[in-house]
Design a protein around this motif. Structure first.
Motif, PDB file in Angstrom:
ATOM      1  N   LYS A 284      -6.103 -57.340   2.069  1.00  0.00           N
ATOM      2  CA  LYS A 284      -6.782 -57.199   0.785  1.00  0.00           C
ATOM      3  C   LYS A 284      -7.883 -58.250   0.601  1.00  0.00           C
ATOM      4  O   LYS A 284      -8.012 -59.192   1.377  1.00  0.00           O
ATOM      5  CB  LYS A 284      -5.764 -57.290  -0.353  1.00  0.00           C
ATOM      6  N   THR A 285      -8.661 -58.049  -0.454  1.00  0.00           N
ATOM      7  CA  THR A 285      -9.701 -59.005  -0.856  1.00  0.00           C
ATOM      8  C   THR A 285      -9.160 -59.906  -1.949  1.00  0.00           C
ATOM      9  O   THR A 285      -8.687 -59.417  -2.988  1.00  0.00           O
ATOM     10  CB  THR A 285     -10.948 -58.261  -1.362  1.00  0.00           C
ATOM     11  N   VAL A 286      -9.211 -61.196  -1.696  1.00  0.00           N
ATOM     12  CA  VAL A 286      -8.658 -62.193  -2.606  1.00  0.00           C
ATOM     13  C   VAL A 286      -9.788 -62.888  -3.362  1.00  0.00           C
ATOM     14  O   VAL A 286     -10.766 -63.326  -2.753  1.00  0.00           O
ATOM     15  CB  VAL A 286      -7.832 -63.230  -1.809  1.00  0.00           C
ATOM     16  N   ILE A 287      -9.651 -62.993  -4.670  1.00  0.00           N
ATOM     17  CA  ILE A 287     -10.538 -63.827  -5.474  1.00  0.00           C
ATOM     18  C   ILE A 287      -9.732 -65.026  -5.940  1.00  0.00           C
ATOM     19  O   ILE A 287      -8.580 -64.874  -6.395  1.00  0.00           O
ATOM     20  CB  ILE A 287     -11.108 -63.058  -6.681  1.00  0.00           C
TER      21      ILE A 287
ATOM     22  N   GLY B 276      -2.500 -63.218   5.468  1.00  0.00           N
ATOM     23  CA  GLY B 276      -2.866 -61.887   5.936  1.00  0.00           C
ATOM     24  C   GLY B 276      -3.994 -61.222   5.185  1.00  0.00           C
ATOM     25  O   GLY B 276      -4.266 -60.031   5.393  1.00  0.00           O
ATOM     26  N   ALA B 277      -4.683 -61.961   4.304  1.00  0.00           N
ATOM     27  CA  ALA B 277      -5.794 -61.377   3.556  1.00  0.00           C
ATOM     28  C   ALA B 277      -6.944 -61.030   4.500  1.00  0.00           C
ATOM     29  O   ALA B 277      -7.086 -61.609   5.586  1.00  0.00           O
ATOM     30  CB  ALA B 277      -6.272 -62.341   2.478  1.00  0.00           C
ATOM     31  N   LYS B 278      -7.789 -60.108   4.070  1.00  0.00           N
ATOM     32  CA  LYS B 278      -8.942 -59.713   4.873  1.00  0.00           C
ATOM     33  C   LYS B 278     -10.209 -60.411   4.427  1.00  0.00           C
ATOM     34  O   LYS B 278     -11.126 -60.649   5.224  1.00  0.00           O
ATOM     35  CB  LYS B 278      -9.131 -58.198   4.801  1.00  0.00           C
ATOM     36  N   ALA B 279     -10.290 -60.734   3.127  1.00  0.00           N
ATOM     37  CA  ALA B 279     -11.496 -61.362   2.585  1.00  0.00           C
ATOM     38  C   ALA B 279     -11.122 -62.323   1.476  1.00  0.00           C
ATOM     39  O   ALA B 279     -10.114 -62.134   0.785  1.00  0.00           O
ATOM     40  CB  ALA B 279     -12.458 -60.301   2.052  1.00  0.00           C
ATOM     41  N   VAL B 280     -11.945 -63.360   1.325  1.00  0.00           N
ATOM     42  CA  VAL B 280     -11.783 -64.331   0.237  1.00  0.00           C
ATOM     43  C   VAL B 280     -13.127 -64.519  -0.441  1.00  0.00           C
ATOM     44  O   VAL B 280     -14.150 -64.718   0.227  1.00  0.00           O
ATOM     45  CB  VAL B 280     -11.285 -65.695   0.756  1.00  0.00           C
TER      46      VAL B 280
ATOM     47  N   MET C 105     -15.610 -64.703   4.547  1.00  0.00           N
ATOM     48  CA  MET C 105     -15.570 -65.992   3.851  1.00  0.00           C
ATOM     49  C   MET C 105     -16.664 -65.963   2.790  1.00  0.00           C
ATOM     50  O   MET C 105     -17.843 -66.103   3.105  1.00  0.00           O
ATOM     51  CB  MET C 105     -15.800 -67.135   4.838  1.00  0.00           C
ATOM     52  N   GLY C 106     -16.278 -65.764   1.537  1.00  0.00           N
ATOM     53  CA  GLY C 106     -17.274 -65.546   0.506  1.00  0.00           C
ATOM     54  C   GLY C 106     -17.174 -66.474  -0.686  1.00  0.00           C
ATOM     55  O   GLY C 106     -16.170 -67.158  -0.896  1.00  0.00           O
ATOM     56  N   TRP C 107     -18.259 -66.485  -1.453  1.00  0.00           N
ATOM     57  CA  TRP C 107     -18.339 -67.160  -2.754  1.00  0.00           C
ATOM     58  C   TRP C 107     -18.967 -66.186  -3.742  1.00  0.00           C
ATOM     59  O   TRP C 107     -19.810 -65.357  -3.353  1.00  0.00           O
ATOM     60  CB  TRP C 107     -19.231 -68.393  -2.687  1.00  0.00           C
ATOM     61  N   VAL C 108     -18.593 -66.298  -5.005  1.00  0.00           N
ATOM     62  CA  VAL C 108     -19.281 -65.553  -6.060  1.00  0.00           C
ATOM     63  C   VAL C 108     -19.627 -66.507  -7.197  1.00  0.00           C
ATOM     64  O   VAL C 108     -18.915 -67.479  -7.457  1.00  0.00           O
ATOM     65  CB  VAL C 108     -18.442 -64.377  -6.613  1.00  0.00           C
ATOM     66  N   GLN C 109     -20.722 -66.202  -7.864  1.00  0.00           N
ATOM     67  CA  GLN C 109     -21.136 -66.960  -9.037  1.00  0.00           C
ATOM     68  C   GLN C 109     -20.108 -66.792 -10.163  1.00  0.00           C
ATOM     69  O   GLN C 109     -19.424 -65.762 -10.266  1.00  0.00           O
ATOM     70  CB  GLN C 109     -22.487 -66.452  -9.540  1.00  0.00           C
ATOM     71  N   HIS C 110     -20.038 -67.799 -11.038  1.00  0.00           N
ATOM     72  CA  HIS C 110     -19.165 -67.750 -12.205  1.00  0.00           C
ATOM     73  C   HIS C 110     -19.428 -66.486 -13.025  1.00  0.00           C
ATOM     74  O   HIS C 110     -18.496 -65.762 -13.420  1.00  0.00           O
ATOM     75  CB  HIS C 110     -19.400 -69.005 -13.057  1.00  0.00           C
TER      76      HIS C 110
END
Length: 528
Positions: free
Chosen positions: A149-152, A190-194, A234-239
């Motif tokens: 899964k995709t984790v935030i 086991g996550a696929k994305a962060v 390996m990701g980042w998102v803005q607030h």
């Protein structure tokens, strides 16, 4: 002061004082080294670039001209096999019905050595801080399955959010707050994305740093399985992006993050799907750590390491504009400092010559995750049980001298006593890290050695002596050499470091870890 630290301090004070030949700062050669390493010709010293070739050649020539021996057997260079992964920056992130733009709203990359990595209708979950820390009785993954899964998740740790010293370490960031840990733990789960939600205060830097650091070529060591066990995205998102995502899920992000900092928080599915495609250009190549060795006179099998990373962010092209990130303070200033110290100790003769061996080193790819340091720590030229200490410069005070020296961490190792003593000899005070929430202890090359049990000290002035630095120069194009630098701070700090090195190079002390940690356990495995 705790009892163990007091005993460590008394032990050092009772050691016979080593004779210290005065350190003479050669401002002209220092300026020349910084100006050259931070010149446009060196292209920002990006690993695997033409700038790397110029940098490594420059350092090897410097070590040879001093008369230092090769640091790695018969070579001044240690080959570091890495992958250069360049992602197509036209990617878009889709979550639910929303589309987010790369660079301005999110960043994404991978360390998996694959030409394509994608998310297709991938379930999105929120896991608070993404921490599994049994010693703090905290596990954000306890009640949720994140496999595939995709984790935030949130940046930093609950201690910073609550400012409660009883929660983790309060304002001081633990390793659980670092982005590197969060990616590693999500992969273990086991996550696929962060996607880490960026906020300036807990991250300790603005979005521009995230953008500049993640929208160009990145580097990684490569294992036998092409890093397939690493997190896929390996990701980042803005607030503001996180607020939109949570609103779409019928949730209030800013309220939920407060709940996530409290014991008993339960992670949750957001009932949204993520879609993303990353197209990569991959170059498998060799980068280099560089080091020169000054053999000890009577205790040659006991080594000290004096270090600064040589790399910076290289150069980028965006919308037809080429930008060079010269990294004059970070970290040409530190590399030039190590060269000054190497010249000093190599020039000592007779009884003044150091008894222990001294390695003067510069590693690759610090800026992309301590890669050169990690490789060195796992493939040292001598076993880690022969490494007494690792001293690390990561950005010097190029302004005027000050009446203090910064200490990163407290009650961590007996090396703090050496710092106390050297500062007192200069009439200076030791000042605790004014921003422990930034987690600087975990963000430079000494940390890779600490994980192998080798105690270290970090010397860094970024953002303290120059409050404008973090906002307008750190990891930006404005970090350039300035002929108007005073360099009084460089002179006094190199003299202080020289004092500490002199003590360690001429006594029988093996500085110990004070704080119970994995570092201390690892050192004990070496019988130290």
């Amino acid at each position: 002061m705790n009892t163990s630290r007091l005993l460590g301090l008394l032990g050092v004070l009772l050691l016979p004082a080593a004779h210290a030949a005065p350190f003479n700062f050669d401002q002209q050669s220092y300026r020349q080294d910084v100006q050259t390493l931070a010149s446009d010709e060196f292209e920002g010293r990006g690993p695997l670039s033409h700038g790397e070739k110029l940098t490594v050649d420059y350092l090897e020539k410097a070590y040879k001209s001093m008369g230092l021996a090769p640091g790695f057997g018969d070579s001044y260079r240690q080959s570091v096999p890495i992958a250069k992964i360049s992602a197509d920056q036209s990617m878009e992130l889709k979550i639910g019905d929303m589309v987010f733009h790369n660079g301005d709203e999110f960043t994404a990359r991978t360390e998996q050595v694959q030409p394509k990595v994608s998310l297709k209708d991938n379930d999105v979950v929120f896991v608070g801080y993404g921490i599994n820390a049994p010693e703090y009785h905290w596990n954000d993954y306890a009640n949720i399955d994140v496999k595939g899964k995709t984790v935030i998740l949130l940046v930093n740790d609950p201690g910073f959010a609550t400012q409660d010293p009883q929660v983790f370490k309060g304002n001081a960031m633990t390793y659980y707050g670092r982005w590197t840990y969060k990616y590693e733990e999500a992969a273990r789960q086991g996550a696929k994305a962060v996607f880490i939600v960026h906020e300036t205060a807990p991250a300790a830097y603005g979005w521009n740093v995230v953008q500049n650091s993640n929208t160009n070529a990145k580097y990684t060591l490569v294992d036998d399985n092409k890093n397939s066990s690493h997190i896929g995205v390996m990701g980042w998102v803005q607030h503001k992006v996180a607020q939109k995502i949570f609103n779409a899920a019928g949730l209030d992000y800013d309220q939920l993050k407060l709940t996530a900092a409290k014991p008993g928080f339960k992670s949750m599915a957001l009932n949204l799907k993520a879609n993303l495609k990353i197209d990569n250009t991959i170059e498998l190549a060799t980068s280099y750590n560089v080091a020169g060795l000054l053999p000890g006179t009577t205790q040659a099998d006991e080594w000290l390491v004096m270090h600064a990373h040589w790399d910076h962010l290289g150069k980028t092209s965006h919308n037809g504009e080429t930008r060079i990130y010269n990294g004059a303070v970070d970290n040409a200033s530190g590399v030039a400092g190590v060269l000054q110290l190497a010249r000093h100790f190599k020039g000592l003769k007779g009884d003044d010559a150091p008894k222990r061996s001294m390695l003067f080193s510069a590693f690759t790819a610090e800026e992309t995750g301590l890669i050169g340091a990690q490789y060195f720590a796992e493939h040292p030229p001598v076993p880690t049980k022969q490494l007494v200490s690792f001293l690390n410069i990561d950005g010097m005070n190029v302004g005027k001298g000050v009446d203090y020296i910064l200490r990163y961490g407290e009650g961590v190792s007996e090396l703090e006593s050496y710092l106390d003593k050297a500062a007192k000899a200069q009439g200076r005070r030791v000042k605790a890290d004014p921003r422990p929430q930034n987690g600087l202890m975990f963000r430079s090359d000494h940390f890779a050695l600490a994980k192998q049990g080798v105690p270290g000290l970090m010397f860094m002035s970024l953002g303290d002596t120059d409050p404008d630095y973090i906002a307008h120069k750190y990891h930006q194009g404005a970090d350039d050499y300035d002929p108007n630098w005073d360099l009084g701070g460089v002179s006094q700090d190199l003299a202080l470091i020289s004092d500490i090195l002199t003590q360690l190079a001429n006594n029988d002390d093996w500085p110990k870890w004070l704080e119970a940690s994995d570092f201390k356990k690892r050192r004990a495995q070496d019988g130290l």
